[in-house]
Design a protein around this motif. Structure first.
Motif, PDB file in Angstrom:
ATOM      1  N   MET B  27       7.749  -2.640  -6.390  1.00 14.38           N
ATOM      2  CA  MET B  27       6.798  -3.592  -6.967  1.00 14.38           C
ATOM      3  C   MET B  27       5.656  -3.894  -6.001  1.00 14.38           C
ATOM      4  O   MET B  27       4.489  -4.020  -6.407  1.00 14.38           O
ATOM      5  CB  MET B  27       7.513  -4.885  -7.361  1.00 14.38           C
ATOM      6  N   ALA B  28       5.984  -4.043  -4.710  1.00 22.24           N
ATOM      7  CA  ALA B  28       4.943  -4.310  -3.710  1.00 22.24           C
ATOM      8  C   ALA B  28       3.991  -3.120  -3.626  1.00 22.24           C
ATOM      9  O   ALA B  28       2.776  -3.288  -3.486  1.00 22.24           O
ATOM     10  CB  ALA B  28       5.578  -4.586  -2.348  1.00 22.24           C
ATOM     11  N   LEU B  29       4.544  -1.912  -3.746  1.00 27.62           N
ATOM     12  CA  LEU B  29       3.725  -0.691  -3.680  1.00 27.62           C
ATOM     13  C   LEU B  29       2.763  -0.611  -4.867  1.00 27.62           C
ATOM     14  O   LEU B  29       1.621  -0.148  -4.729  1.00 27.62           O
ATOM     15  CB  LEU B  29       4.636   0.536  -3.647  1.00 27.62           C
ATOM     16  N   GLU B  30       3.238  -1.081  -6.025  1.00 33.08           N
ATOM     17  CA  GLU B  30       2.336  -1.114  -7.183  1.00 33.08           C
ATOM     18  C   GLU B  30       1.162  -2.065  -6.932  1.00 33.08           C
ATOM     19  O   GLU B  30       0.029  -1.799  -7.330  1.00 33.08           O
ATOM     20  CB  GLU B  30       3.099  -1.568  -8.433  1.00 33.08           C
ATOM     21  N   ALA B  31       1.455  -3.184  -6.226  1.00 32.25           N
ATOM     22  CA  ALA B  31       0.404  -4.172  -5.952  1.00 32.25           C
ATOM     23  C   ALA B  31      -0.545  -3.681  -4.861  1.00 32.25           C
ATOM     24  O   ALA B  31      -1.748  -3.920  -4.917  1.00 32.25           O
ATOM     25  CB  ALA B  31       1.032  -5.502  -5.547  1.00 32.25           C
ATOM     26  N   VAL B  32       0.000  -3.000  -3.875  1.00 31.20           N
ATOM     27  CA  VAL B  32      -0.809  -2.500  -2.758  1.00 31.20           C
ATOM     28  C   VAL B  32      -0.480  -1.024  -2.542  1.00 31.20           C
ATOM     29  O   VAL B  32       0.339  -0.683  -1.690  1.00 31.20           O
ATOM     30  CB  VAL B  32      -0.530  -3.295  -1.451  1.00 31.20           C
ATOM     31  N   PHE B  37       7.095   2.542   3.784  1.00 33.58           N
ATOM     32  CA  PHE B  37       8.331   1.798   4.004  1.00 33.58           C
ATOM     33  C   PHE B  37       9.331   2.599   4.832  1.00 33.58           C
ATOM     34  O   PHE B  37       9.460   3.810   4.658  1.00 33.58           O
ATOM     35  CB  PHE B  37       8.983   1.419   2.672  1.00 33.58           C
ATOM     36  N   LEU B  38      10.012   1.900   5.721  1.00 35.74           N
ATOM     37  CA  LEU B  38      11.192   2.455   6.380  1.00 35.74           C
ATOM     38  C   LEU B  38      12.386   1.649   5.876  1.00 35.74           C
ATOM     39  O   LEU B  38      12.452   0.436   6.098  1.00 35.74           O
ATOM     40  CB  LEU B  38      11.092   2.301   7.900  1.00 35.74           C
ATOM     41  N   PHE B  39      13.295   2.321   5.197  1.00 31.91           N
ATOM     42  CA  PHE B  39      14.506   1.637   4.719  1.00 31.91           C
ATOM     43  C   PHE B  39      15.646   1.868   5.698  1.00 31.91           C
ATOM     44  O   PHE B  39      15.910   3.012   6.080  1.00 31.91           O
ATOM     45  CB  PHE B  39      14.931   2.181   3.351  1.00 31.91           C
ATOM     46  N   PHE B  40      16.314   0.781   6.078  1.00 27.39           N
ATOM     47  CA  PHE B  40      17.489   0.902   6.932  1.00 27.39           C
ATOM     48  C   PHE B  40      18.701   0.448   6.143  1.00 27.39           C
ATOM     49  O   PHE B  40      18.747  -0.707   5.679  1.00 27.39           O
ATOM     50  CB  PHE B  40      17.320   0.065   8.202  1.00 27.39           C
ATOM     51  N   GLY B  41      19.665   1.349   5.986  1.00 27.79           N
ATOM     52  CA  GLY B  41      20.848   0.988   5.221  1.00 27.79           C
ATOM     53  C   GLY B  41      21.722   2.213   4.982  1.00 27.79           C
ATOM     54  O   GLY B  41      21.437   3.313   5.469  1.00 27.79           O
ATOM     55  N   ALA B 313       7.898 -11.443  -0.663  1.00 28.05           N
ATOM     56  CA  ALA B 313       8.119 -11.536   0.784  1.00 28.05           C
ATOM     57  C   ALA B 313       7.443 -10.363   1.488  1.00 28.05           C
ATOM     58  O   ALA B 313       6.826 -10.521   2.553  1.00 28.05           O
ATOM     59  CB  ALA B 313       9.616 -11.573   1.086  1.00 28.05           C
ATOM     60  N   ILE B 314       7.541  -9.177   0.892  1.00 33.60           N
ATOM     61  CA  ILE B 314       6.900  -7.988   1.474  1.00 33.60           C
ATOM     62  C   ILE B 314       5.380  -8.176   1.513  1.00 33.60           C
ATOM     63  O   ILE B 314       4.721  -7.870   2.514  1.00 33.60           O
ATOM     64  CB  ILE B 314       7.281  -6.724   0.668  1.00 33.60           C
ATOM     65  N   LEU B 315       4.817  -8.706   0.447  1.00 34.06           N
ATOM     66  CA  LEU B 315       3.361  -8.881   0.405  1.00 34.06           C
ATOM     67  C   LEU B 315       2.890  -9.947   1.405  1.00 34.06           C
ATOM     68  O   LEU B 315       1.795  -9.841   1.960  1.00 34.06           O
ATOM     69  CB  LEU B 315       2.905  -9.222  -1.023  1.00 34.06           C
TER      70      LEU B 315
END
Lengths: 356, 356
Positions: B27-32, B37-41, B313-315
């Motif tokens: 969703m954040a990527l759609e906005a900006v 992103f680096l995903f840790f998990g 939060a990301i934005l």
């Protein structure tokens, strides 16, 4: 409630004084016939209102006091030069045994300073606290201190727990009050040192009713405990924030219902629900900042109170006198100290039992 | 917003992780468009969600980290043994310059401890603070500290004023933020010593935007200032009390509307107004406890957040990186110290100018 008590009223304190004070006393008298009143204030201003209430006038004495405390007066200045104000003379009536309690809607700082100076503290209580009752999801909760002490030590908080619990019993909040200390989390290692120490003391020494350890800010509106103990800085911020949140809610509810013709029609249909809410949380029913820990009952009515609000503050004072608030607190604090001594003796058997 | 920034995400933190984290990033990527992103998990858990979002997958790196921080883990234990958790490795990505910010919905205490240890503090900042945005009658207000420091000195509060004001500018709360220090009254002689000292310092040294002196609890929901500065104890109580008051209001509104057939019909008509309110104060729009004062951007997403909340939060993190939060704070704090030095020199001309 028995009827053999006299209440001293600062008839000049509050935005709607003296009318609201006299009308409030009349309403309290209707609720508890037989109360007596001493009014302190300008007789010229008081007499016309009193003349309209012959039932009240028959049970009241009017003491003419031309001086009064102004809302902007500094407590130190009032202590020095305010001996003849309506507030000071009403408090003196309690100190001299002519009344059992004093209610004022005047300057809070001046009232606390004068009451502290004139009445002194209850045995075993180092500092008095201001308490009030908050509405909660589960009922009502007593919160203290609301502003008498910006900084508190562990021993103050322990005493506040007793002051608050006895008040919760007498004001009908709970017969077996549960008490929590306000903190930033519920684990025992969290928060400030004095708070952890107060918690440890109450756990070690024991508490006559229910001690629940730490509670958080959200536990106040949720009604998780009957009494929330905190310092006067945090309590004052919490009280004013809660009041501000009330305005916030009212503001946006109004705005939402006024936003379109459809929502305006909705407001008409929703009116019974809104009115029910307004009645349920009438701030006048929660009127009365009670000064706990003084050697005499002193209740601060909200400065903006109308007669109904004043009557509620008077009835709070009457209930505390009726229940023997001061005697009960002194007994509980003394019992707490005894348990503390016994525990100390038990943990050092040489000193306690052996010959020297 | 420019698009050349990378956000490290602790994909295992929060009740709805990893789904809400990956969906939130999408969703954040759609906005900006253009965020990376680096995903840790745990890659096994993440990969299926990522596979459904090819646009996101094209701009994401997946770092397999089998360990994670649990909600009940103690910060000290995580510091000692948690180096390989998704949270710790996401923070390290910022320290090593592979990402410009880190967002996590995990254990707040552990996140603060790890971020503090790994990123360190900004020059001129002694202690970081947690900030968040509160809805108010007049708009939005930044409040800090919400719990990082139970006890604060005057110098901490002065630094919080700068941390909060720069954040208020970057998060769109105000271009010329007004700042107030939370107290029990607005007069300069009221309240605790450290608060009076912080107020005196900001008045003496000057503040780049608007310093309004003291504010009270009610000024938060009223929106009297853009930034409210307080210690982490009072701030945490205020935050949780405000949340609890929200539940309180919702509870009694529901109860009032359900109390009779008439009020139930009212609820149907009032529904557009209620829905409007719900949208206006969607807590997800206020998601993100921002850790201010660290040498790197770190945003704590609420543990219960859904994808939309995570995206907010990301934005917030992206806006802080975009605005160069750290550089701005360092410049403001340094300017404040320079003014303080100049004032000190001016007040002792012998030492500053004269020959010895």
């Amino acid at each position: 409630m028995t009827h053999s008590q006299t209440i001293a009223l600062d008839a000049m304190g509050g935005d709607q004084a003296p009318a609201a004070i006299i009308e409030g006393a009349a309403m309290a008298l209707e609720a508890v016939p037989g109360l007596k009143f001493l009014f302190f204030g300008e007789s010229g201003a008081l007499a016309p209102f009193l003349a309209r209430r012959p039932d009240l006038a028959a049970r009241a004495e009017l003491h003419h006091t031309p001086e009064k405390v102004a809302p902007e007066d500094k407590p130190a200045a009032v202590l020095k030069k305010g001996k003849n104000t309506s507030m000071a003379l009403a408090i003196s009536a309690v100190a001299e045994g002519r009344a059992q309690s004093i209610v004022s809607g005047g300057n809070t700082g001046a009232l606390m300073a004068l009451a502290m100076f004139t009445l002194g503290r209850l045995p075993g209580i180092d500092r008095p606290a201001i308490a009030s009752v908050f509405p909660t999801i589960r009922g009502r909760t007593v919160v203290l201190d609301l502003g008498a002490n910006s900084v508190c030590g562990a021993e103050n908080l322990v005493q506040f727990a007793v002051l608050g619990a006895v008040f919760a019993r007498l004001s009908g909040v709970s017969e077996n009050p549960s008490v929590g200390i306000l903190n930033v989390g519920t684990e025992e290692m969290k928060g400030r040192e004095e708070i952890r120490e107060a918690c440890a003391t109450l756990r070690r020494v024991g508490f006559p009713w229910t001690f629940k350890g730490f509670v958080e800010g959200s536990d106040i509106p949720h009604g998780a405990v009957d009494v929330v103990v905190t310092d006067g800085f945090t309590g004052n911020v919490a009280l004013k924030l809660a009041e501000g949140m009330g305005h916030f809610t009212a503001h946006f509810l109004r705005e939402a219902f006024m936003s379109s013709w459809l929502t305006r029609i909705g407001a008409v249909f929703a009116w019974p629900a809104i009115r029910r809410l307004k009645r349920q949380f009438d701030p006048r029913d929660y009127n009365g900042g009670v000064f706990l820990g003084l050697n005499g009952i002193c209740v601060k009515s909200h400065g903006g109170s109308d007669a109904y609000g004043v009557s509620r503050a008077i009835l709070t004072a009457a209930r505390m006198v009726e229940g023997g608030y001061g005697v009960r607190v002194a007994a509980e604090v003394s019992a707490l100290h005894e348990r503390e001594k016994a525990l100390a003796a038990a943990s050092s058997p040489d000193k306690a039992g052996g010959p020297t």
